[in-house]
Design an enzyme around this catalytic site. Sequence first.
Site, PDB file in Angstrom:
ATOM      1  NE  ARG A   1       9.595 -19.843  28.357  1.00 51.45           N
ATOM      2  CZ  ARG A   1       8.637 -19.711  29.271  1.00 51.45           C
ATOM      3  NH1 ARG A   1       7.626 -19.300  29.388  1.00 51.45           N
ATOM      4  NH2 ARG A   1       9.413 -20.100  30.349  1.00 51.45           N
TER       5      ARG A   1
ATOM      6  CG  HIS B   1       7.451 -23.964  27.518  1.00 51.53           C
ATOM      7  ND1 HIS B   1       8.543 -24.883  27.339  1.00 51.53           N
ATOM      8  CD2 HIS B   1       7.604 -23.351  28.632  1.00 51.53           C
ATOM      9  CE1 HIS B   1       9.203 -24.768  28.439  1.00 51.53           C
ATOM     10  NE2 HIS B   1       8.906 -23.920  29.219  1.00 51.53           N
TER      11      HIS B   1
ATOM     12  CG  HIS C   1       4.008 -21.857  27.962  1.00 51.65           C
ATOM     13  ND1 HIS C   1       3.495 -22.993  28.958  1.00 51.65           N
ATOM     14  CD2 HIS C   1       4.884 -21.297  28.871  1.00 51.65           C
ATOM     15  CE1 HIS C   1       4.102 -22.580  30.194  1.00 51.65           C
ATOM     16  NE2 HIS C   1       4.892 -21.575  30.022  1.00 51.65           N
TER      17      HIS C   1
ATOM     18  CD  GLU D   1      11.837 -20.675  34.633  1.00 51.45           C
ATOM     19  OE1 GLU D   1      11.157 -21.086  33.394  1.00 51.45           O
ATOM     20  OE2 GLU D   1      11.260 -20.283  35.617  1.00 51.45           O
TER      21      GLU D   1
ATOM     22  NE  ARG E   1       5.070 -15.787  30.278  1.00 48.74           N
ATOM     23  CZ  ARG E   1       5.514 -16.995  30.907  1.00 48.74           C
ATOM     24  NH1 ARG E   1       5.731 -16.736  32.150  1.00 48.74           N
ATOM     25  NH2 ARG E   1       5.581 -17.986  30.378  1.00 48.74           N
TER      26      ARG E   1
HETATM   27  C1  SIN Z   1       8.832 -23.067  32.765  1.00 47.15           C
HETATM   28  O1  SIN Z   1       8.752 -23.625  33.866  1.00 47.15           O
HETATM   29  O2  SIN Z   1       9.329 -23.650  31.862  1.00 47.15           O
HETATM   30  C2  SIN Z   1       7.511 -22.226  32.561  1.00 47.15           C
HETATM   31  C3  SIN Z   1       7.589 -21.209  33.194  1.00 47.15           C
HETATM   32  C4  SIN Z   1       6.862 -19.887  32.871  1.00 47.15           C
HETATM   33  O3  SIN Z   1       6.297 -20.257  31.765  1.00 47.15           O
HETATM   34  O4  SIN Z   1       7.226 -18.834  33.247  1.00 47.15           O
END
Ligand code: SIN
Length: 573
Positions: free
Chosen positions: A313, A264, A376, A139, A411
């Site tokens: 993010r 998010h 988020h 991610e 985070r």
């Molecule tokens: C996501 O699946 O994008 C969210 C995961 C997260 O917030 O750690």
Amino acid sequence: MTGTAVRPPGSPSLLPRRLAAPAATWERDVDVVVLGSGAAGLSAALAARPVRSVLIVTKDTLSAGSTQWAQGGLAAVLDPSDTIEGHVRDTLEAGAGLCDEAVVRELVAEAPTSIRYLMRLGAAFDPAAGGTDIALTREGGHSHNRIVHSGGDRSGAEIQRTLDESALGAGVDVLGRAFALDLVVGTAPDGVRQAVGVRIGQTDEYGRLVSVGIVNARAVVVACGGYGQVFASTSNPPAVTGDGIAMALRAGLAVTDVEFVQFHPTVMWRGPDATGQQALVSEAVRGEGAILYDAAGERVMAGVHPLEDLAPRDVVAAAISRRMGEAPGGVDDHVYLDATHLGTRFYERFPSITEACREIGLDPAVDRIPVAPAAHYACGGIRAGLDGTTAMRGLYAVGEVASTGVHGANRLASNSLTESVVAGTRVGRDLAWELPDRVSPDVDIDDPMGVALLAPARVREVRAVMSRHVGVVRDAMSLASAAGALGSIARTMSSPSSSLAAGDAGGGPVEPSRRSWEGTNILTVAAARVSAAQLRTESRGCHRRSDFPEPRDEWVRHLDVTLDATGAVHVAD
Ligand code: SIN
């Protein structure tokens, strides 16, 4: 500023130091009371249970919080070619100078054990194609594949199921539809204030007050999650209303880093009027190669960051926000995520997202998905160690409600479920080993029915103010508008027994109920967040100010927000 508390201009006052409710009519004694039933609370309860009586208090059902909705998974170093050092470095980089490195190292070192622990409890993680190893995905902000997932994008639901079953099986008791109103505090023989229990508002299925009681406990574990519902649009479910943070403020504790709320980047956009919880489009979709485009068909992340669509993010959310501001193709409120290269493989890998796409008539195998940033994750909260200890004896905070130094100003994706399990298990084990001495509650001289509550009808205004003025990017003017608007809303609060402000509050006295308690908590947390954001005159992590677009060295420090005896917000570093 050097440790002196200041009142930011226009910040709201009159915020209550108690939540209004009638006198208690019942009492219950346990060793450990856990407020909240997500990954952190359940882990704590489960670990304490073998030797303690443990009661989980949840205002809804066990799975009503954010854990159930988590898509991405849990970050941990499990691939032999990955390194602890790499995970530490990525976490510190995302945290933009405000992580506590020692705590990050502790978390990252314990993360693989926490995955194995969950597997021993029965969690089924997705296997790698054709093998018996666990599948690992990537991610935003991660330099290596290290995200463990389950059911494709149903990772949180599997963690919730596993921990629900384990905790209930171990004999943890649950008090449902029970709203944790305020801490009960006592004074130990050495003169130190200590959490000794919690005042509970028991409600019916509609959130109407049924009774008020006190749970006396030798340890109070706050695990109430974050506060996405402070905003008009969020990935968080309706129950996530900042109850733990507001409760801590009312008890006189400081909350830290509350200016850092992570938006998010890719929450499904379902039209200009969609409010409340929105479907998440997991970052793992970009981890599997999806690309962001604007409405004119131009890539959003090309040239913005070396990791492009997999940048941290905060960087992606800010880039989308900027691009939407330019209204390419005449569209200023969303962009598009193209995952069509996955074809029909998308359905199996991301079943929840597929379902959400179908609800709006899209097929993610052939259509680009409309997305926009939404609130988020709360990076800040009650300052606590990774063992849950806080500034108040007897009070522990774990999970999203806590600020342990792991997340800093932003985070790293999928570090939060890992932190919840690691920290929750630690606090539970510590409490199994040793509990604070039992202390009697201080004599209560206040009449809790005399304090004001926010009318539920006003909550929509708070959320609109927060999304309009305190969203992904803000400035001094938008923050001043927010502070003024929240101040006006605060002045409409009315106590159950008072009809004086009834007209102002939009109908009779405000009765104690789940909705009025949640609304009052939402207003309290919103005021705290705006005050901290006003003082932090820089951009760092997920705190972005257009009038101070760069990070500033003098701001490599934390801000603590407190509520004074008159209900005014103060901020200090
Ligand atoms: C996501 O699946 O994008 C969210 C995961 C997260 O917030 O750690």
